[in-house]
Design a protein around this motif. Sequence first.
Motif, PDB file in Angstrom:
ATOM      1  N   ILE A  83       0.845  -1.205   0.000  1.00  0.00           N
ATOM      2  CA  ILE A  83       0.000   0.000   0.000  1.00  0.00           C
ATOM      3  C   ILE A  83       0.875   1.248   0.000  1.00  0.00           C
ATOM      4  O   ILE A  83       0.619   2.199  -0.733  1.00  0.00           O
ATOM      5  N   SER A  84       1.950   1.234   0.792  1.00  0.00           N
ATOM      6  CA  SER A  84       2.874   2.374   0.823  1.00  0.00           C
ATOM      7  C   SER A  84       3.500   2.597  -0.546  1.00  0.00           C
ATOM      8  O   SER A  84       3.605   3.730  -1.039  1.00  0.00           O
ATOM      9  N   GLU A  85       3.924   1.484  -1.172  1.00  0.00           N
ATOM     10  CA  GLU A  85       4.539   1.584  -2.500  1.00  0.00           C
ATOM     11  C   GLU A  85       3.527   2.081  -3.527  1.00  0.00           C
ATOM     12  O   GLU A  85       3.836   2.922  -4.372  1.00  0.00           O
ATOM     13  N   LEU A  86       2.286   1.590  -3.438  1.00  0.00           N
ATOM     14  CA  LEU A  86       1.238   2.030  -4.353  1.00  0.00           C
ATOM     15  C   LEU A  86       0.961   3.523  -4.180  1.00  0.00           C
ATOM     16  O   LEU A  86       0.842   4.260  -5.157  1.00  0.00           O
ATOM     17  N   VAL A  87       0.905   3.991  -2.931  1.00  0.00           N
ATOM     18  CA  VAL A  87       0.654   5.414  -2.667  1.00  0.00           C
ATOM     19  C   VAL A  87       1.795   6.251  -3.226  1.00  0.00           C
ATOM     20  O   VAL A  87       1.572   7.288  -3.861  1.00  0.00           O
ATOM     21  N   ARG A  88       3.062   5.809  -3.016  1.00  0.00           N
ATOM     22  CA  ARG A  88       4.210   6.540  -3.562  1.00  0.00           C
ATOM     23  C   ARG A  88       4.144   6.610  -5.088  1.00  0.00           C
ATOM     24  O   ARG A  88       4.415   7.641  -5.682  1.00  0.00           O
ATOM     25  N   LYS A  89       3.778   5.504  -5.704  1.00  0.00           N
ATOM     26  CA  LYS A  89       3.685   5.475  -7.167  1.00  0.00           C
ATOM     27  C   LYS A  89       2.553   6.371  -7.672  1.00  0.00           C
ATOM     28  O   LYS A  89       2.646   6.924  -8.766  1.00  0.00           O
ATOM     29  N   GLU A  90       1.504   6.531  -6.909  1.00  0.00           N
ATOM     30  CA  GLU A  90       0.400   7.406  -7.305  1.00  0.00           C
ATOM     31  C   GLU A  90       0.739   8.875  -7.038  1.00  0.00           C
ATOM     32  O   GLU A  90       0.272   9.754  -7.743  1.00  0.00           O
ATOM     33  N   VAL A  91       1.548   9.131  -6.021  1.00  0.00           N
ATOM     34  CA  VAL A  91       1.906  10.503  -5.672  1.00  0.00           C
ATOM     35  C   VAL A  91       2.902  11.077  -6.674  1.00  0.00           C
ATOM     36  O   VAL A  91       2.860  12.271  -6.985  1.00  0.00           O
TER      37      VAL A  91
END
Length: 130
Positions: A28-36
């Motif tokens: 989830i952290s990696e997904l959020v970083r990739k979306e940010v």
Amino acid sequence: MTAVGRHPDHSSTEDSVGDLVSRASQQISELVRKEVQPARAEMTQKGKRSSAGGGLFGGAVLVGFLAAQALVAAVVAALALILAALLAAVAAAMAAVGKKQIAKAGTPSPEQAIDSVKADMAEIKEAAHR
């Protein structure tokens, strides 16, 4: 055979619930970083465009102000030209009237006094001949 702490239907290769939660949290952290990252890039691009637009708008205000000043100068010059033409026309009219007045005045010599002196001289000559 069942091991302590395991369910009979779980195999030995399966992870514990804590590992699964940890992995889910990382994903989830990696997904959020990739979306940010795209959002950050988009906002950076919009910021650059906004600053360029603001600079152009400020430049437009400055050039518009200079155009207004040039227009005022042109109006002043036009009024000065009209005033100069009007003054020239007044000067020409005054010169024409002045010339007529000078013509009416005649020669700049005291003609009546000269005629009177001539008449006096003629009378004196006549009186002397008598």
